[in-house]
Motif scaffolding. Structure first.
Motif, mmCIF file in Angstrom:
data_model
loop_
_atom_site.group_PDB
_atom_site.id
_atom_site.type_symbol
_atom_site.label_atom_id
_atom_site.label_comp_id
_atom_site.label_asym_id
_atom_site.label_seq_id
_atom_site.Cartn_x
_atom_site.Cartn_y
_atom_site.Cartn_z
ATOM 1 N N GLU A 146 -32.707 24.259 19.067
ATOM 2 C CA GLU A 146 -33.177 24.319 20.533
ATOM 3 C C GLU A 146 -32.796 23.036 21.424
ATOM 4 N N ASP A 147 -33.552 21.858 21.736
ATOM 5 C CA ASP A 147 -33.204 20.982 22.490
ATOM 6 C C ASP A 147 -32.542 19.761 21.804
ATOM 7 N N HIS A 148 -32.270 19.722 20.663
ATOM 8 C CA HIS A 148 -31.755 18.533 20.149
ATOM 9 C C HIS A 148 -30.853 18.969 18.996
ATOM 10 N N MET A 149 -30.256 17.884 18.456
ATOM 11 C CA MET A 149 -29.271 17.951 17.237
ATOM 12 C C MET A 149 -30.079 17.635 15.887
ATOM 13 N N PHE A 150 -29.942 18.349 14.929
ATOM 14 C CA PHE A 150 -30.525 18.014 13.820
ATOM 15 C C PHE A 150 -29.573 17.479 12.868
ATOM 16 N N LEU A 151 -29.850 16.378 12.227
ATOM 17 C CA LEU A 151 -28.980 15.698 11.200
ATOM 18 C C LEU A 151 -29.482 15.999 10.051
ATOM 19 N N GLU A 152 -29.330 16.708 9.072
ATOM 20 C CA GLU A 152 -29.868 17.270 8.010
ATOM 21 C C GLU A 152 -29.306 16.287 6.810
ATOM 22 N N ASN A 153 -28.279 15.822 6.798
ATOM 23 C CA ASN A 153 -27.895 15.179 5.494
ATOM 24 C C ASN A 153 -26.744 14.355 5.767
ATOM 25 N N ILE A 154 -26.725 13.044 5.416
ATOM 26 C CA ILE A 154 -25.718 12.161 5.429
ATOM 27 C C ILE A 154 -25.467 11.263 4.206
ATOM 28 N N ALA A 155 -24.143 11.427 3.559
ATOM 29 C CA ALA A 155 -24.027 10.583 2.108
ATOM 30 C C ALA A 155 -22.819 9.999 2.426
ATOM 31 N N VAL A 156 -22.519 8.694 1.638
ATOM 32 C CA VAL A 156 -21.401 7.797 1.791
ATOM 33 C C VAL A 156 -21.370 7.656 -0.019
ATOM 34 N N GLN A 157 -19.991 7.783 -0.514
ATOM 35 C CA GLN A 157 -19.821 7.328 -1.621
ATOM 36 C C GLN A 157 -19.983 6.136 -2.037
ATOM 37 N N PRO A 158 -20.832 5.765 -3.057
ATOM 38 C CA PRO A 158 -21.301 4.411 -3.340
ATOM 39 C C PRO A 158 -20.288 3.176 -3.357
ATOM 40 N N ALA A 159 -18.853 3.624 -3.823
ATOM 41 C CA ALA A 159 -17.769 2.816 -3.872
ATOM 42 C C ALA A 159 -17.168 2.367 -2.325
ATOM 43 N N ALA A 160 -17.733 3.123 -1.336
ATOM 44 C CA ALA A 160 -17.220 3.124 0.071
ATOM 45 C C ALA A 160 -18.375 2.421 0.844
ATOM 46 N N THR A 161 -19.525 2.176 0.354
ATOM 47 C CA THR A 161 -20.502 1.609 1.237
ATOM 48 C C THR A 161 -20.233 0.473 2.006
ATOM 49 N N GLY A 162 -20.880 -0.043 3.090
ATOM 50 C CA GLY A 162 -20.407 -1.201 3.629
ATOM 51 C C GLY A 162 -19.151 -1.414 4.382
ATOM 52 N N ARG A 163 -18.657 -0.056 4.569
ATOM 53 C CA ARG A 163 -17.502 -0.109 5.435
ATOM 54 C C ARG A 163 -17.728 0.649 6.934
ATOM 55 N N GLY A 164 -18.849 0.989 7.038
ATOM 56 C CA GLY A 164 -19.074 1.764 8.297
ATOM 57 C C GLY A 164 -18.879 3.189 8.459
ATOM 58 N N ILE A 165 -18.540 3.716 7.275
ATOM 59 C CA ILE A 165 -18.373 5.112 7.219
ATOM 60 C C ILE A 165 -19.729 5.926 7.659
ATOM 61 N N GLY A 166 -20.774 5.491 7.385
ATOM 62 C CA GLY A 166 -22.023 6.322 7.559
ATOM 63 C C GLY A 166 -22.361 6.264 9.093
ATOM 64 N N LYS A 167 -22.295 4.794 9.493
ATOM 65 C CA LYS A 167 -22.328 4.515 10.935
ATOM 66 C C LYS A 167 -21.476 5.542 11.863
ATOM 67 N N SER A 168 -20.098 5.697 11.587
ATOM 68 C CA SER A 168 -19.010 6.606 12.049
ATOM 69 C C SER A 168 -19.514 7.901 11.970
ATOM 70 N N LEU A 169 -20.044 8.426 10.867
ATOM 71 C CA LEU A 169 -20.378 9.846 10.909
ATOM 72 C C LEU A 169 -21.622 9.952 11.649
ATOM 73 N N ILE A 170 -22.710 8.974 11.789
ATOM 74 C CA ILE A 170 -23.677 9.264 12.508
ATOM 75 C C ILE A 170 -23.245 9.017 14.245
#
Length: 155
Positions: free
Chosen positions: A68-92
């Motif tokens: 409808e009038d919004h984007m629904f972000l249903e799922n986001i996941a980052v490999q545990p070995a890749a956390t802290g590198r800004g990957i999740g932030k970039s995907l969002i």
């Protein structure tokens, strides 16, 4: 690099979800919804995007779609070995940019109340908690972020 997922990515996406969400199974008492998602259908519907390294290895993924009038972000996941590198932030940020491109004013998402890292991360990224309720047997915390819409990326 962020790219659209294709059918052959399904196993890597499922493995990423298993690794990213596996630590919550004991706290929640069962697999969280993102671990049992129908990734094949989501990929076929062009709802899944991957963050990959230079070798095209999946570092994380995001699932989102307009509602409808919004984007629904249903799922986001980052490999545990890749956390802290800004990957999740970039995907969002990618999801938010797509919402703006479609002139959608907000992004909505939810997380499980047992995923305490998310409860502080989303507000840090500008999301506001709007509701808590039990849904499908999960205790969920709902967030939204109002976006400044534009006609696409800056030129």
């Amino acid at each position: 690099m962020i790219r659209k997922a294709v059918k052959s990515d399904e196993a890597a996406i499922r493995a990423c979800a298993e690794k990213a969400y596996g630590r919550y199974v004991a706290a929640i008492g069962r697999k969280p919804a993102p671990m049992v998602a129908d990734f094949a259908s989501q990929i076929a519907a062009s709802q899944v995007y991957l963050a990959t390294d230079d070798g095209d290895n999946v570092q994380g993924f995001i699932v989102f779609f307009p509602r409808e009038d919004h984007m629904f972000l249903e799922n986001i996941a980052v490999q545990p070995a890749a956390t802290g590198r800004g990957i999740g932030k970039s995907l969002i940020a990618f999801c938010e940019d797509e919402a703006r491109r479609l002139s959608l004013g907000t992004v909505h998402l939810y997380t499980n109340e047992k995923m305490t890292d998310n409860l502080s991360m989303y507000p840090y990224l500008g999301y506001r908690e709007v509701e808590r309720r039990t849904e499908d047997g999960f205790k969920r915390v709902f967030f939204e972020k109002h976006l400044g819409c534009s006609d696409g990326p800056p030129r």
